[in-house]
Design a protein around this motif. Structure first.
Motif, PDB file in Angstrom:
ATOM      1  N   LEU A  45       0.831  -1.207   0.000  1.00  0.00           N
ATOM      2  CA  LEU A  45       0.000   0.000   0.000  1.00  0.00           C
ATOM      3  C   LEU A  45       0.863   1.253   0.000  1.00  0.00           C
ATOM      4  O   LEU A  45       1.825   1.336   0.771  1.00  0.00           O
ATOM      5  CB  LEU A  45      -0.921   0.013   1.229  1.00  0.00           C
ATOM      6  N   PRO A  46       0.537   2.233  -0.840  1.00  0.00           N
ATOM      7  CA  PRO A  46       1.271   3.498  -0.816  1.00  0.00           C
ATOM      8  C   PRO A  46       1.240   4.110   0.579  1.00  0.00           C
ATOM      9  O   PRO A  46       0.188   4.189   1.210  1.00  0.00           O
ATOM     10  CB  PRO A  46       0.490   4.365  -1.819  1.00  0.00           C
ATOM     11  N   GLY A  47       2.387   4.485   1.090  1.00  0.00           N
ATOM     12  CA  GLY A  47       2.466   5.024   2.433  1.00  0.00           C
ATOM     13  C   GLY A  47       2.614   3.966   3.492  1.00  0.00           C
ATOM     14  O   GLY A  47       2.948   4.252   4.634  1.00  0.00           O
ATOM     15  N   GLY A  48       2.321   2.714   3.148  1.00  0.00           N
ATOM     16  CA  GLY A  48       2.494   1.621   4.091  1.00  0.00           C
ATOM     17  C   GLY A  48       1.368   1.421   5.075  1.00  0.00           C
ATOM     18  O   GLY A  48       1.600   1.067   6.230  1.00  0.00           O
ATOM     19  N   GLY A  49       0.110   1.631   4.643  1.00  0.00           N
ATOM     20  CA  GLY A  49      -0.992   1.373   5.555  1.00  0.00           C
ATOM     21  C   GLY A  49      -2.285   2.049   5.155  1.00  0.00           C
ATOM     22  O   GLY A  49      -2.474   2.448   4.002  1.00  0.00           O
ATOM     23  N   TRP A  50      -3.185   2.173   6.138  1.00  0.00           N
ATOM     24  CA  TRP A  50      -4.482   2.830   5.914  1.00  0.00           C
ATOM     25  C   TRP A  50      -4.246   4.313   5.610  1.00  0.00           C
ATOM     26  O   TRP A  50      -3.575   4.993   6.376  1.00  0.00           O
ATOM     27  CB  TRP A  50      -5.359   2.725   7.160  1.00  0.00           C
ATOM     28  N   PRO A  51      -4.769   4.832   4.506  1.00  0.00           N
ATOM     29  CA  PRO A  51      -4.557   6.251   4.199  1.00  0.00           C
ATOM     30  C   PRO A  51      -5.241   7.154   5.224  1.00  0.00           C
ATOM     31  O   PRO A  51      -6.408   6.954   5.555  1.00  0.00           O
ATOM     32  CB  PRO A  51      -5.179   6.407   2.810  1.00  0.00           C
ATOM     33  N   GLN A  52      -4.514   8.127   5.727  1.00  0.00           N
ATOM     34  CA  GLN A  52      -5.083   9.063   6.691  1.00  0.00           C
ATOM     35  C   GLN A  52      -5.818  10.180   5.958  1.00  0.00           C
ATOM     36  O   GLN A  52      -5.447  10.575   4.856  1.00  0.00           O
ATOM     37  CB  GLN A  52      -3.991   9.640   7.585  1.00  0.00           C
ATOM     38  N   GLY A  53      -6.865  10.677   6.592  1.00  0.00           N
ATOM     39  CA  GLY A  53      -7.665  11.711   5.952  1.00  0.00           C
ATOM     40  C   GLY A  53      -8.381  11.186   4.729  1.00  0.00           C
ATOM     41  O   GLY A  53      -8.541  11.899   3.745  1.00  0.00           O
ATOM     42  N   ALA A  54      -8.822   9.925   4.781  1.00  0.00           N
ATOM     43  CA  ALA A  54      -9.438   9.299   3.610  1.00  0.00           C
ATOM     44  C   ALA A  54     -10.332   8.146   4.050  1.00  0.00           C
ATOM     45  O   ALA A  54     -10.268   7.674   5.182  1.00  0.00           O
ATOM     46  CB  ALA A  54      -8.370   8.798   2.640  1.00  0.00           C
ATOM     47  N   VAL A  55     -11.158   7.680   3.113  1.00  0.00           N
ATOM     48  CA  VAL A  55     -12.047   6.544   3.349  1.00  0.00           C
ATOM     49  C   VAL A  55     -11.409   5.269   2.820  1.00  0.00           C
ATOM     50  O   VAL A  55     -10.880   5.243   1.706  1.00  0.00           O
ATOM     51  CB  VAL A  55     -13.417   6.756   2.662  1.00  0.00           C
ATOM     52  N   GLU A 124     -20.147  10.929   9.482  1.00  0.00           N
ATOM     53  CA  GLU A 124     -19.639  12.170   8.896  1.00  0.00           C
ATOM     54  C   GLU A 124     -19.338  13.208   9.965  1.00  0.00           C
ATOM     55  O   GLU A 124     -18.299  13.870   9.929  1.00  0.00           O
ATOM     56  CB  GLU A 124     -20.658  12.723   7.896  1.00  0.00           C
ATOM     57  N   GLN A 125     -20.244  13.346  10.940  1.00  0.00           N
ATOM     58  CA  GLN A 125     -20.032  14.338  11.997  1.00  0.00           C
ATOM     59  C   GLN A 125     -18.811  13.992  12.844  1.00  0.00           C
ATOM     60  O   GLN A 125     -18.029  14.873  13.231  1.00  0.00           O
ATOM     61  CB  GLN A 125     -21.278  14.435  12.888  1.00  0.00           C
ATOM     62  N   CYS A 126     -18.626  12.714  13.133  1.00  0.00           N
ATOM     63  CA  CYS A 126     -17.452  12.296  13.910  1.00  0.00           C
ATOM     64  C   CYS A 126     -16.164  12.588  13.153  1.00  0.00           C
ATOM     65  O   CYS A 126     -15.181  13.065  13.735  1.00  0.00           O
ATOM     66  CB  CYS A 126     -17.548  10.807  14.233  1.00  0.00           C
ATOM     67  N   LEU A 127     -16.170  12.315  11.861  1.00  0.00           N
ATOM     68  CA  LEU A 127     -14.976  12.557  11.051  1.00  0.00           C
ATOM     69  C   LEU A 127     -14.644  14.044  10.993  1.00  0.00           C
ATOM     70  O   LEU A 127     -13.475  14.438  11.070  1.00  0.00           O
ATOM     71  CB  LEU A 127     -15.177  12.000   9.643  1.00  0.00           C
ATOM     72  N   ARG A 128     -15.637  14.874  10.858  1.00  0.00           N
ATOM     73  CA  ARG A 128     -15.422  16.316  10.742  1.00  0.00           C
ATOM     74  C   ARG A 128     -14.983  16.950  12.057  1.00  0.00           C
ATOM     75  O   ARG A 128     -14.414  18.048  12.065  1.00  0.00           O
ATOM     76  CB  ARG A 128     -16.690  17.012  10.248  1.00  0.00           C
ATOM     77  N   LEU A 152     -14.792  13.620   2.068  1.00  0.00           N
ATOM     78  CA  LEU A 152     -14.511  15.030   2.353  1.00  0.00           C
ATOM     79  C   LEU A 152     -14.415  15.278   3.854  1.00  0.00           C
ATOM     80  O   LEU A 152     -13.574  16.061   4.306  1.00  0.00           O
ATOM     81  CB  LEU A 152     -15.603  15.905   1.735  1.00  0.00           C
ATOM     82  N   ALA A 153     -15.261  14.601   4.633  1.00  0.00           N
ATOM     83  CA  ALA A 153     -15.231  14.768   6.086  1.00  0.00           C
ATOM     84  C   ALA A 153     -13.935  14.211   6.664  1.00  0.00           C
ATOM     85  O   ALA A 153     -13.347  14.793   7.574  1.00  0.00           O
ATOM     86  CB  ALA A 153     -16.434  14.066   6.712  1.00  0.00           C
ATOM     87  N   ALA A 154     -13.479  13.083   6.132  1.00  0.00           N
ATOM     88  CA  ALA A 154     -12.223  12.496   6.605  1.00  0.00           C
ATOM     89  C   ALA A 154     -11.053  13.421   6.312  1.00  0.00           C
ATOM     90  O   ALA A 154     -10.147  13.586   7.130  1.00  0.00           O
ATOM     91  CB  ALA A 154     -12.012  11.135   5.953  1.00  0.00           C
ATOM     92  N   GLU A 155     -11.070  14.037   5.137  1.00  0.00           N
ATOM     93  CA  GLU A 155     -10.022  14.996   4.789  1.00  0.00           C
ATOM     94  C   GLU A 155     -10.056  16.189   5.734  1.00  0.00           C
ATOM     95  O   GLU A 155      -9.019  16.651   6.213  1.00  0.00           O
ATOM     96  CB  GLU A 155     -10.208  15.464   3.342  1.00  0.00           C
ATOM     97  N   SER A 156     -11.260  16.675   6.017  1.00  0.00           N
ATOM     98  CA  SER A 156     -11.413  17.839   6.883  1.00  0.00           C
ATOM     99  C   SER A 156     -10.936  17.553   8.308  1.00  0.00           C
ATOM    100  O   SER A 156     -10.265  18.379   8.923  1.00  0.00           O
ATOM    101  CB  SER A 156     -12.882  18.277   6.908  1.00  0.00           C
ATOM    102  N   GLY A 157     -11.280  16.382   8.846  1.00  0.00           N
ATOM    103  CA  GLY A 157     -10.918  16.044  10.215  1.00  0.00           C
ATOM    104  C   GLY A 157      -9.624  15.285  10.344  1.00  0.00           C
ATOM    105  O   GLY A 157      -9.206  14.960  11.463  1.00  0.00           O
ATOM    106  N   ASP A 158      -8.961  14.993   9.218  1.00  0.00           N
ATOM    107  CA  ASP A 158      -7.693  14.267   9.201  1.00  0.00           C
ATOM    108  C   ASP A 158      -7.801  12.965   9.984  1.00  0.00           C
ATOM    109  O   ASP A 158      -6.981  12.658  10.856  1.00  0.00           O
ATOM    110  CB  ASP A 158      -6.556  15.128   9.763  1.00  0.00           C
ATOM    111  N   ALA A 159      -8.830  12.188   9.667  1.00  0.00           N
ATOM    112  CA  ALA A 159      -9.071  10.925  10.357  1.00  0.00           C
ATOM    113  C   ALA A 159      -9.134   9.778   9.352  1.00  0.00           C
ATOM    114  O   ALA A 159      -9.365   9.989   8.156  1.00  0.00           O
ATOM    115  CB  ALA A 159     -10.377  10.992  11.143  1.00  0.00           C
ATOM    116  N   CYS A 160      -8.924   8.572   9.856  1.00  0.00           N
ATOM    117  CA  CYS A 160      -9.103   7.377   9.034  1.00  0.00           C
ATOM    118  C   CYS A 160     -10.573   6.968   9.107  1.00  0.00           C
ATOM    119  O   CYS A 160     -11.108   6.774  10.203  1.00  0.00           O
ATOM    120  CB  CYS A 160      -8.238   6.231   9.531  1.00  0.00           C
TER     121      CYS A 160
END
Length: 211
Positions: A45-55, A124-128, A152-160
């Motif tokens: 996987l690019p980056g070596g794992g679950w992408p952060q700020g993404a679904v 979505e609310q948790c991610l944001r 978009l919410a994951a990107e905004s909250g910088d969460a997996c």
């Protein structure tokens, strides 16, 4: 000739930009990621794992294949760093002793009970919110538009964001950065990468989780 040379030079500059991905390029795109805890999967996987700020979508053929085991090392690592993990609409009651045995610090694990219409909104609310390391949702009926809102919410909250769905959705288009399929063959559980930003898809099993 000068105009042609100028255009060629400009095109070369554009293609050399690090944000442009080319199939023949040796370098991998820069992806911020959280280790899955499975070395053979991280290595593909690019980056070596679950992408952060993404679904990330985890598509499974049926319950009990080890789909939750796949994400557990990453969730345990997050809670050990005192980062919150949220379960949204799990189909079964999470078993606290098993989660603790897997290394999850239960003080930082929370659960939201929600119906099918509220689950995507809750996730979505948790991610944001910006206060979650990861949000894990069981969203069997989510559509493309709602997945896009989660992205978009994951990107905004910088969460997996990790979404569990049936493997029956594997052929559908998805805005998710990563799509994995969990299947069973020869009494073992396998994980295939269906989609990953910056990585060619593969149908060969990458990870044998258990016999």
């Amino acid at each position: 000739m000068n105009a042609i040379a100028s255009a060629t030079s400009n095109l070369a500059q554009v293609l050399d930009h690090p944000g442009i991905w080319r199939r023949s390029a040796d370098r991998q795109p820069r992806v911020r990621a959280l280790s899955t805890g499975w070395a053979s999967l991280d290595g593909r996987l690019p980056g070596g794992g679950w992408p952060q700020g993404a679904v990330s979508e985890i598509l499974f053929e049926h319950d009990g294949l080890g789909e939750l085991d796949l994400v557990m090392p990453a969730l345990a690592a997050l809670t050990q760093e005192h980062r919150r993990v949220i379960f949204v609409a799990p189909p079964y009651q999470p078993y606290a002793p098993a989660l603790a045995a897997a290394g999850v610090d239960l003080r930082f694990l929370h659960e939201i009970h929600a119906g099918s219409t509220e689950a995507a909104w809750s996730m979505e609310q948790c991610l944001r919110s910006g206060c979650c390391g990861a949000v894990v949702g069981w969203l069997p009926d989510i559509d493309y538009r709602s997945l896009r809102r989660l992205q978009l919410a994951a990107e905004s909250g910088d969460a997996c964001a990790m979404v569990f769905r049936s493997a029956g959705h594997a052929a559908e288009n998805s805005p998710a950065a990563l799509r994995l399929k969990v299947s069973n063959s020869d009494e073992a559980t396998y994980v295939d990468v269906l989609k990953s930003r910056g990585l060619l898809t593969t149908t060969a099993p990458l990870l044998r989780m258990r016999a």
